[in-house]
Write an enzyme that holds these catalytic residues in place. Structure first.
Site, PDB file in Angstrom:
ATOM      1  N   SER A  42       0.824  -1.219   0.000  1.00 18.38           N
ATOM      2  CA  SER A  42       0.000   0.000   0.000  1.00 18.38           C
ATOM      3  C   SER A  42       0.853   1.262   0.000  1.00 18.38           C
ATOM      4  O   SER A  42       0.543   2.249   0.648  1.00 18.38           O
ATOM      5  CB  SER A  42      -0.949  -0.006   1.211  1.00 18.38           C
ATOM      6  OG  SER A  42      -1.738  -1.175   1.195  1.00 18.38           O
ATOM      7  N   ARG A  43       1.959   1.224  -0.774  1.00 18.31           N
ATOM      8  CA  ARG A  43       3.017   2.207  -0.613  1.00 18.31           C
ATOM      9  C   ARG A  43       3.163   3.195  -1.770  1.00 18.31           C
ATOM     10  O   ARG A  43       3.957   4.135  -1.687  1.00 18.31           O
ATOM     11  CB  ARG A  43       4.356   1.475  -0.448  1.00 18.31           C
ATOM     12  CG  ARG A  43       4.669   0.539  -1.629  1.00 18.31           C
ATOM     13  CD  ARG A  43       6.028  -0.135  -1.509  1.00 18.31           C
ATOM     14  NE  ARG A  43       7.119   0.758  -1.802  1.00 18.31           N
ATOM     15  CZ  ARG A  43       7.408   1.245  -3.018  1.00 18.31           C
ATOM     16  NH1 ARG A  43       6.683   0.888  -4.059  1.00 18.31           N
ATOM     17  NH2 ARG A  43       8.422   2.065  -3.178  1.00 18.31           N
ATOM     18  N   ALA A  55      -0.991  12.664   1.764  1.00 19.38           N
ATOM     19  CA  ALA A  55      -1.570  11.360   1.443  1.00 19.38           C
ATOM     20  C   ALA A  55      -0.783  10.218   2.087  1.00 19.38           C
ATOM     21  O   ALA A  55       0.419  10.326   2.326  1.00 19.38           O
ATOM     22  CB  ALA A  55      -1.594  11.163  -0.076  1.00 19.38           C
ATOM     23  N   GLY A  69      -4.676   0.709  -0.388  1.00 18.44           N
ATOM     24  CA  GLY A  69      -4.898  -0.563  -1.073  1.00 18.44           C
ATOM     25  C   GLY A  69      -5.302  -1.707  -0.161  1.00 18.44           C
ATOM     26  O   GLY A  69      -6.472  -2.088  -0.084  1.00 18.44           O
ATOM     27  N   GLU A  70      -4.320  -2.275   0.539  1.00 19.75           N
ATOM     28  CA  GLU A  70      -4.619  -3.447   1.359  1.00 19.75           C
ATOM     29  C   GLU A  70      -5.513  -3.154   2.563  1.00 19.75           C
ATOM     30  O   GLU A  70      -6.324  -4.011   2.938  1.00 19.75           O
ATOM     31  CB  GLU A  70      -3.319  -4.088   1.840  1.00 19.75           C
ATOM     32  CG  GLU A  70      -2.473  -4.621   0.715  1.00 19.75           C
ATOM     33  CD  GLU A  70      -1.009  -4.615   1.094  1.00 19.75           C
ATOM     34  OE1 GLU A  70      -0.423  -5.698   1.183  1.00 19.75           O
ATOM     35  OE2 GLU A  70      -0.455  -3.524   1.328  1.00 19.75           O
TER      36      GLU A  70
END
Lengths: 346, 156
Positions: free
Chosen positions: A87-88, A283, A287-288
Site C-alpha cells: 500500500s506504498r 496522502a 490498497g490493502e
C-alpha cells in the site's frame, strides 16, 4: 430461521515495507509549452496510481493535470520503484515525484525571480502561473519562464527525486524500533443474516470508514475500498484454497468462489481525511487496508446473530452448522433456533 | 476438415475457415485479430469472454465457432469507438467502474444486453444481469451505479 446480527472490526496498517529499504525515484521535465513529463517506476495495475501521481505532479509544479504526461513501469526508461505492494505507491512514489518537481520548480523560480523582482523563496506556482506569494497579481506564465530558462538561460527545467521511508529494524532484545514511517486506520461494520437451517450467511450491508491521509482522488479511494470489502467478503465466507498433499484441488472459479455481484452488498464508504505531514500533500495509502476489517466484522456479526464463534475461515455453511450443533450439545434445550427474539444466548 | 464460417461481426459480414472444434473466442482473437474479447477461465465461470450472439450474452469460450454460423455477433469493438463512446462506456469512466479493466468488455456487453431488453431495470435486475461477470477489483458497486445511471438517461 433467519437471524440478523451486526459486527464491527477495527484495524491499523503500515504503509511500506517492514524496516527494509523500499525506495522510489522519479524524473520530471517541464516543457517550453508549460506541460510536463514524469517518469516513475510505479506500476498501475488498475488501482489508479498513475492518475493519483499525475495529480500530485500537477499540484507540485503548479500546472493543470491535463498537461502532465506519465511514463511508467518501463525498466529501460523509468527510475526504479520497488513495486505496487505494501500500500506504498501513493505515499512513496508520490513523495519521490514531489521532490523531483521541487527541483524543477527551483529552476523555474530562479529564472522567474528576475522578472518578478523577488527571490525564489517568495514565489509560488499554480494553474500555469508563477506569482509572488504576497502579491498574487504580480505573475508570469510558467510556460514563458520554462521557455526562457531553456532557450535564453540554457537551464533546461528538469528534476530528479527519490524517497525511502526512514525506518529502523526492531531491536531483537527489546522489540522496539520504527519499522514504518506512517500508518492508516479504519473501522468497518457488517450486518448479516444467518439461516440457522442451512448455515448460509448473507451479508446485507457493510459500512467502511477509512483514514488514508489526504485523499488525492476520492473516487479512486472509494473504488479501492469497495473492491477491498468485496475481497474481504470472499475471504470471510467463500474463498478457500483446498490443498491435498501439496496440490490445489479447487483450481477453477467454479469451486474457488469469488464473490459475484449478487454476493456483495451495498457498501457505505466514508473517507476520513487526516493529512499526514510526511505524505505527498498529506496522502498515505489505501490498497490493502480496505480488505482487512471485513472478515472480522462479518464473523463478529455472525456471532451477534447466532452466538457462535467461527475461528476458521471461510465461514462456510458447513462450519456454521457444525458450530450451531456444538452449541446445542453444550446447552441442550437452549437452542438458538428456539428463541423468538432472534438474539443469541451468550 | 475445415468449416467455412460465415457470420455478422459488429454488423459486417465475415467469412473465415475454422476447425469445427474451435471456440468462437479463439476465432475472434486469433483468426480475426479482435482481441477486445478477453480470455479468462475458459470454463464459462468468469464471463471475461462474453459477447452478444443475436443480442444475448454468451460466454464465447464455450461456444463452438460453427454455432455462430449465419448469426449476429457483437464484441466490445462493436459497442462504441474511441471517438464516440457508447453511453455505458462513458458512464463506466465517469463512475470509476473499471480498475484493471479485464472484466470490462464482458461486463459492458452484459449490461448493454440488459438495457436493450429492459431499459429501466431495478438494482436487483442489474446485479442479476452481471452476476456471470466476475470482477476482482471494484466490488461491483460503481459498475451497478454506472449501469443504473445510463438506464435513467443520466449519462454525462
Amino acid at each position: 430461521m433467519k437471524k440478523r446480527g451486526r459486527g464491527v472490526a477495527w484495524m491499523f496498517y503500515p504503509i511500506g515495507f517492514t524496516a527494509y529499504a523500499n525506495p522510489s525515484a522519479a524524473f520530471v521535465k517541464v516543457n517550453q509549452d508549460g506541460s510536463a513529463v514524469v517518469w516513475t517506476g510505479a506500476t498501475d495495475v488498475g488501482q489508479g496510481s498513475t492518475t493519483a501521481l499525475a495529480q500530485i505532479a500537477a499540484d507540485a509544479l503548479g500546472i493543470p493535470v491535463e498537461l502532465v504526461t506519465m511514463v511508467t513501469s518501463d525498466t529501460l526508461q523509468t527510475p526504479m520503484d520497488i513495486g505496487s505492494v505494501a500500500s506504498r505507491v501513493t505515499y512513496i512514489a508520490g513523495n519521490a515525484i514531489v521532490r523531483a518537481c521541487e527541483m524543477a520548480k527551483q529552476i523555474l523560480f530562479e529564472v522567474a525571480s528576475e522578472e518578478l523582482g523577488i527571490g525564489p523563496e517568495g514565489l509560488e506556482s499554480r494553474n500555469g502561473w508563477i506569482f509572488v506569494r504576497d502579491f498574487p497579481e504580480r505573475r508570469v506564465r510558467l510556460a514563458e519562464i520554462a521557455r526562457k530558462a531553456e532557450v535564453v538561460k540554457g537551464r533546461p527545467v528538469i528534476g530528479a527525486g527519490s524517497y525511502n521511508p526512514p525506518t529502523t529494524f526492531l531491536d531483537p532484545e527489546t522489540g522496539h524500533g520504527k519499522p514504518y514511517n506512517t500508518y492508516v486506520y479504519a473501522a468497518q461494520v457488517a450486518e448479516v443474516e444467518v439461516d440457522t437451517e442451512t448455515g448460509e450467511v448473507k451479508v446485507l450491508r457493510i459500512a467502511a470508514v477509512h483514514d488514508c491521509g489526504r485523499a488525492i482522488n476520492p473516487l479512486l479511494v472509494e473504488g479501492q475500498i469497495e473492491g477491498g470489502v468485496a475481497m474481504g467478503l470472499g475471504y470471510a465466507l467463500s474463498e478457500e484454497m483446498v490443498l491435498q498433499e501439496g496440490r490445489v484441488l479447487n483450481t477453477k472459479l467454479a469451486d474457488y468462489l469469488v464473490p459475484t455481484s449478487l454476493d456483495v452488498p451495498p457498501i457505505d464508504v466514508e473517507i476520513v481525511e487526516v493529512p499526514d505531514p510526511t505524505g505527498p500533500f498529506g496522502a498515505k495509502g489505501i490498497g490493502e487496508p480496505s480488505l482487512l476489517p471485513t472478515a472480522p466484522a462479518i464473523v463478529n456479526a455472525i456471532y451477534d446473530a447466532v452466538g457462535v464463534r467461527i475461528r476458521e475461515l471461510p465461514a462456510t455453511p458447513e462450519r456454521i452448522l457444525m458450530a450451531l450443533r456444538e452449541k446445542e450439545k453444550e446447552q441442550p434445550g437452549r437452542s438458538v433456533r428456539d428463541r423468538e427474539d432472534g438474539r443469541p444466548e451468550k | 476438415m475445415t468449416f467455412h464460417l460465415r457470420f455478422w461481426l459488429n454488423g459486417q459480414e465475415v467469412r473465415t475457415e475454422v476447425e469445427p472444434d474451435e471456440t468462437l473466442l479463439w476465432v475472434l482473437r486469433e483468426r480475426l485479430n479482435m482481441t477486445g474479447t478477453k480470455v479468462g477461465c475458459e470454463a464459462g465461470d468468469c464471463g471475461a469472454c462474453t459477447v452478444l450472439l443475436d443480442g444475448r450474452p454468451v460466454t464465447s469460450c464455450l461456444l463452438l465457432a460453427p454455432k455462430a454460423h449465419g448469426r449476429h455477433v457483437v464484441t466490445i469493438e462493436g459497442l462504441g469507438s474511441p471517438a464516440k463512446l457508447h453511453p455505458l462506456q462513458q458512464a463506466f469512466i465517469t463512475y470509476g467502474a473499471l480498475q484493471c479493466g479485464f472484466c470490462g468488455p464482458g461486463m459492458l456487453l452484459s449490461a448493454a444486453a440488459l438495457l436493450t431488453q429492459n431499459p429501466h431495470p431495478t438494482e436487483r435486475e442489474v446485479r442479476e444481469a452481471i452476476a456471470g461477470n466476475l470482477c476482482r477489483c471494484t466490488g461491483y458497486q460503481k459498475i451497478v451505479q454506472a449501469i443504473l445511471a445510463v438506464s435513467r438517461g443520466e449519462v454525462p
